[in-house]
Design an enzyme around this catalytic site. Structure first.
Site, mmCIF file in Angstrom:
data_model
loop_
_atom_site.group_PDB
_atom_site.id
_atom_site.type_symbol
_atom_site.label_atom_id
_atom_site.label_comp_id
_atom_site.label_asym_id
_atom_site.label_seq_id
_atom_site.Cartn_x
_atom_site.Cartn_y
_atom_site.Cartn_z
ATOM 1 N N ARG A 127 -1.148 8.078 5.848
ATOM 2 C CA ARG A 127 -0.446 6.715 6.249
ATOM 3 C C ARG A 127 0.470 7.086 7.506
ATOM 4 N NH1 ARG A 127 -2.551 2.937 3.671
ATOM 5 N NH2 ARG A 127 -0.994 1.455 4.230
ATOM 6 N N ASP B 279 -15.525 -8.213 3.017
ATOM 7 C CA ASP B 279 -14.681 -7.412 3.717
ATOM 8 C C ASP B 279 -14.957 -6.088 4.209
ATOM 9 O OD1 ASP B 279 -11.741 -6.895 4.706
ATOM 10 O OD2 ASP B 279 -11.912 -5.673 2.662
ATOM 11 N N CYS C 270 -22.318 -10.138 -6.860
ATOM 12 C CA CYS C 270 -20.965 -10.487 -5.977
ATOM 13 C C CYS C 270 -21.436 -11.625 -5.090
ATOM 14 C CB CYS C 270 -20.507 -9.221 -5.093
ATOM 15 S SG CYS C 270 -21.839 -8.545 -3.990
ATOM 16 N N CYS D 212 -19.391 -0.930 -6.342
ATOM 17 C CA CYS D 212 -19.643 -1.723 -5.157
ATOM 18 C C CYS D 212 -20.632 -0.953 -4.241
ATOM 19 C CB CYS D 212 -18.217 -1.717 -4.190
ATOM 20 S SG CYS D 212 -18.278 -2.479 -2.630
ATOM 21 N N SER E 229 1.016 -1.344 -0.025
ATOM 22 C CA SER E 229 0.029 0.062 0.054
ATOM 23 C C SER E 229 0.923 1.162 -0.113
ATOM 24 C CB SER E 229 -0.925 -0.070 1.399
ATOM 25 O OG SER E 229 -1.852 -1.194 1.263
#
Length: 431
Positions: free
Chosen positions: A151, A318, A302, A372, A139
Site C-alpha cells: 500500500r 465491481d 449473485c 466468487c 483499508s
C-alpha cells in the site's frame, strides 16, 4: 467450463419478487492518490483515461432519485467506492445526502457507506461522516511492515503513518468504521498477530479478503502488469504458455489462507465472540444456521450488486468492469432495465450454473457456494474450474465446525453464542 442451463424455484422467487439491489458507486472512477501494488481497480483507467472527471451534480441527482425509486425494499444502501471516493470532495457528498433526503418520499431507511484508503481523512470529513451516520470502511492490511509492502503512494512510499492518522481521526469523532484487510503472501503465518494488531486499535468489525489474481504485461503500463479479466482465466487462457498470463506475486496460497483464518478464529473464539465481529465468521455461522448469507460471494447466485462508474456506465459487478460486462449507462438506460436484462440475469445465475461438479458434491457447498466466480482459477479432476483457495477454505470449515455447531445450538435455545468461549476454552484444555 460447461454451463448448465436451468433455473430453480428460488431463482423464480427472486426474479419476480421486489427489486432489491446495491451498487458500488464510483464518483471519481478509478482515480486514487495511492498506487497499491495489488489494486484490482486502478487498471480501469485503460478504459476511461488517467484523468477521469468527477460524476456531475446533474447525474448524481438523477441517479440517486432513480436508485431510491427502483429499490422496492424499506432499507437501501448507497456504497461509495473507488478508486478513492474522497477525491470527489466533501461537497459532493453533502449534495448526495441532500438528494437522498429530497427524493426519499417513501421514508425508506437510507444507509451510506464509503470505502476509503483513509489517508486523506480530516476532522471535517469525520464530522460529516458522524453527522450523517456514514459507515466508513478503511483499508489497512496490518502492522507497518505488512501495510507498507504493497500500500504505497505514486512515488512508491508506504502510507502506513497516514492511514493510522486517518484511523485516529475516525475514532476521535466516534465514526462507525470497519477495517478491510487484504490477505496477501505477506500475511502468511501472521494471522494471530494481524488480528491482535487490529484488536489493539480498538477495531470491532473486520473483513479479510484474499488477494487472488492473474496478471499480464500491458504496453500501456511499462512499469506494472494489469489484472486479467477473470472470465479469461475461467476459460483457461492462462494455461496457454504463450498467453503471457501469470499468477500475481502478491497472492496468498490456499494453505496459507486456510491457516490464516484458523489462527484468527482460534484467538477470537476463546476471547472475543460478541465483542469483535469478523465478517467471514458471521457468514459461516449464518450458513450453519441455514440463513442465506449477506455477501454475494457466498450466495448460490449473485448479480444484485452493480458497479456504477463516474460517467454513468453500469457493469454487472465491481470485479467485472470490462467492456463485455457493461449493461448500459444510467443516462440512457433505466436501472430497472439493466438489472432485469437477460445479460444480468444470466450473470447472476451462472455463479451456480457454471459451478464444477466437484463443488456441487462438496460437503461444504452449503457454506461456500463456490465463492466468487472471479476466484475460480484451478482445475478439478473433471477439468472444470474451482475456487483457487478451496483447500484452505475447506480446512477452515472443518476446523470451525464444532464451534459453529455449538453456537447454532445456543441460538436455537435462545442463548448467547458467546457461551462458546467457555466451551472452547474447556475443549482446548484451558480451564
Amino acid at each position: 467450463m460447461d454451463k448448465k442451463n436451468y433455473i430453480t424455484f428460488q431463482d423464480g422467487i427472486k426474479l419476480n419478487g421486489p427489486k432489491a439491489f446495491n451498487a458500488l458507486t464510483k464518483p471519481v472512477g478509478s482515480v486514487c492518490n495511492l498506487a497499491c501494488k495489488y489494486c484490482y481497480y486502478i487498471d480501469k483507467e485503460r478504459f476511461y483515461g488517467k484523468h477521469q472527471p468527477r460524476m456531475s451534480d446533474e447525474m448524481l441527482e438523477n441517479y440517486i432519485k432513480e436508485y431510491i425509486q427502483t429499490n422496492e425494499i424499506p432499507e437501501i444502501t448507497f456504497c461509495w467506492h473507488g478508486g478513492e471516493p474522497t477525491l470527489a470532495g466533501i461537497d459532493f457528498f453533502r449534495k448526495a445526502v441532500a438528494f437522498e433526503r429530497k427524493y426519499n418520499t417513501s421514508n425508506k431507511k437510507i444507509i451510506n457507506s464509503i470505502q476509503t484508503n483513509g489517508t486523506l481523512l480530516t476532522d471535517e470529513w469525520a464530522n460529516f461522516f458522524r453527522k450523517n451516520r456514514f459507515l466508513v470502511g478503511i483499508s489497512i492490511d496490518g502492522p507497518e511492515d505488512i501495510y507498507n509492502s504493497y500500500r504505497v503512494n505514486k512515488a512508491g512510499k508506504g502510507m502506513y503513518k497516514s492511514v493510522m492518522k486517518g484511523l485516529e481521526i475516525l475514532k476521535k469523532h466516534n465514526v462507525d468504521y470497519n477495517i478491510l484487510c487484504v490477505v496477501t503472501n505477506k500475511s502468511a503465518g501472521r494471522g494471530k498477530e494481524i488480528y491482535n494488531f487490529f484488536k489493539k486499535q480498538g477495531a470491532q468489525f473486520l473483513q479479510f479478503l484474499p488477494c487472488v489474481d492473474y496478471l499480464k504485461k500491458d504496453e500501456t503500463y511499462p512499469d506494472r502488469a494489469v489484472i486479467v479479466d477473470p472470465i479469461k482465466i475461467i476459460a483457461g487462457e492462462a494455461e496457454d504458455p504463450n498467453s503471457g498470463i501469470y499468477p500475481s506475486p502478491y497472492n496468498t496460497t490456499a494453505e496459507d489462507y486456510g491457516q490464516f483464518l484458523i489462527d484468527i478464529f482460534d484467538e477470537w473464539v476463546i476471547n472475543d465472540v460478541g465483542k469483535i465481529f469478523v465478517q467471514l465468521f458471521d457468514l459461516t455461522l449464518s450458513s450453519w444456521c441455514g440463513i442465506p448469507p449477506s455477501v454475494c460471494a457466498y450466495r448460490e447466485t449473485c448479480g444484485d450488486v452493480l458497479a456504477v462508474e463516474h460517467n454513468g456506465d453500469v457493469f454487472s459487478c465491481d470485479h467485472f468492469v470490462y467492456p463485455e460486462h457493461k449493461l448500459g449507462n444510467i443516462q440512457t438506460n433505466s436501472i430497472s432495465e439493466m438489472l432485469g436484462s437477460q445479460q444480468q440475469i444470466d450473470f447472476g445465475i451462472n455463479k451456480r450454473n457454471t459451478l464444477s461438479r466437484e463443488c456441487m458434491r462438496c460437503e461444504y457447498y452449503f457454506a461456500c457456494r463456490g465463492e466468487c466466480p472471479k476466484h475460480r482459477h484451478i482445475d478439478t479432476i473433471d477439468g472444470e474450474k474451482k475456487f483457487s483457495l478451496c483447500e484452505g477454505l475447506k480446512a477452515y470449515y472443518k476446523h470451525v465446525d464444532p464451534y459453529m455447531s455449538f453456537m447454532r445450538d445456543m441460538l436455537s435455545q435462545e442463548k448467547a453464542p458467546a457461551l462458546v468461549m467457555q466451551w472452547a476454552r474447556a475443549a482446548k484444555g484451558m480451564l
